[in-house]
Scaffold this active site. Sequence first.
Site, mmCIF file in Angstrom:
data_model
loop_
_atom_site.group_PDB
_atom_site.id
_atom_site.type_symbol
_atom_site.label_atom_id
_atom_site.label_comp_id
_atom_site.label_asym_id
_atom_site.label_seq_id
_atom_site.Cartn_x
_atom_site.Cartn_y
_atom_site.Cartn_z
ATOM 1 C CD GLU A 269 -3.018 -1.056 0.523
ATOM 2 O OE1 GLU A 269 -3.139 -0.088 -0.251
ATOM 3 O OE2 GLU A 269 -3.822 -1.986 0.567
ATOM 4 C CB CYS A 270 3.032 2.520 -2.306
ATOM 5 S SG CYS A 270 3.883 0.975 -1.864
ATOM 6 C CB CYS A 303 -1.749 7.065 1.533
ATOM 7 S SG CYS A 303 -3.174 6.291 2.298
ATOM 8 C CD GLU A 403 2.627 10.274 -1.119
ATOM 9 O OE1 GLU A 403 3.709 9.675 -1.009
ATOM 10 O OE2 GLU A 403 1.543 9.784 -0.774
#
Length: 500
Positions: A269-270, A303, A403
């Site tokens: 899960e990035c 995220c 990000e």
Amino acid sequence: MLTTPLTRSDWEAKAAAIEPEGRAFIDGRYVPALSGKTFAKASPIDGRMIAEVADCGADDIEAAVKAARAAFEDGRWRLKPPAEKKRILLRLAELIRADLEHLALLETLDVGKVISNSLSVDVPFCADCIQYYAEFADKSFDEVAPTGPNDLAIVRREPLGVIGAIVPWNYPLIITAWKIGPALVAGNSVVLKPAEQSPLSALRLGELARQAGLPDGVLNVVPGFGEKAGKPLALHPDVDMISFTGSTEVGKLMLRYAGESNMKRVALECGGKSPHVVLADADLDAAASGIAWGIYYNQGETCHAGSRVIAHASIKDELVRRIGEVAATQIPLGHPLDPAAQMGALVEKDHMERVLSYIDIGRQEGAVVARGGNRVMAETGGYYVEATILDGVRPEHRVAREEIFGPVVAVTAFTDESEALGMANDSIYGLAAAVWTKDMNAAHRLTSGIRAGTVWVNCFDRSSLATPFGGFRQSGFGRDRSPHAIEKYTDFKTVWTAYS
Ligand code: NAD
């Protein structure tokens, strides 16, 4: 019975008195790192030290994997009657709820998130998640495959063995629960490596699990740094799976480590760079509220934060104005122990500097800072950045592609729907997205065209434990939450019997 809510000074008094446990939790007890080393854990709220934490390394990982393996092999957890497993996990959920104030305070001191969110979201969601998965213990069935007469083919789901869970610092309790809930109910043992920035609530969970009756060795918590503790866990030949949440960069290392060691399973899960696509007919008040809360909640350290806004040129300026208004009137930045604050501190100094440097990069690329842009409350010694809007961003700008993981939203204008869809998909990530429009035909066209694990329509960040969460592309693979999450901690075994 009504109780008076705690004030900031009540929380400060509790913070002054708290003595967090910083030792590793291995085989059912707290132990120092085998090297005897510790690292000082400071709070991003004011830079003050809050705990000495065991600085674990390969030896400690070895001990934890050994304990987890022994627990798995002798079946002290895996072979328990399903109803007993359920009772223990439900007890853990209740103990987490009973420990609400303590856990919430640990979470806020550790990472700087506001106490109101730790109390109303992080701790309760963690307990709810453990409870949700507990219920599967005695309600999951195996399969019988169709065969000819005189054959019986049973397809069983079996636990994998020892799961290495490596988690980030932004939602320490929630993401930990997303991993240990399904992994434990499936019968695995777990070695959990919390982020070096946020070990305290995870260490507390170890003790609560023991009190709940989870047998020794089934849940081990090994604090430490990524290279020193995470890497040996991911490379360990006796670990059957790594369940990882964190950056895309480190996620790629997990794939390498698996290939270099025992071909262990990997679930990732990035990162994300989630877009909001706002069409000209959207309800602008609803969109502005969804966008502002979606990027400023948890200081943007989320995220799936909606960090890109792709707005129709005819409404873009008005939308920017309203996002700023929601931030100013509904999402006050303040001391995280002040129950009125809705945005708190960023997790550490380096991270704050990284966020501020992206705001500078945005300016240099030609974006306009329409709101915020500065460090504030520096006198506290903590790390606070204002809710920020970068307007006039082009899709090729770094602030639209990378990000930032802070309270910074990048706004880009479009003129037709296919251009908007192209911009939404122009990313290495695919974690989440939102579409804002009253035209349901356009909504369906966009939701089917957008490559993301979750697409919201006329809302943002609504979810439940019943829906899978995770990403497409370099946001990872494998899903947390929902019954499907249990599947990744198990594998099929076919037992074929011939009879006469
Ligand atoms: P990170 O990748 O730096 O660290 C995550 C974890 O990996 C930490 O426990 C860290 O100690 C460990 N680690 C670091 N280097 C390692 C190595 N070489 N070997 C083994 N372990 C190592 O991420 P972070 O800064 O803690 O968290 C922020 C990132 O997490 C963001 O990119 C965010 O998008 C992502 N995230 C994703 C989700 C999701 O569900 N997709 C949820 C939360 C956070």
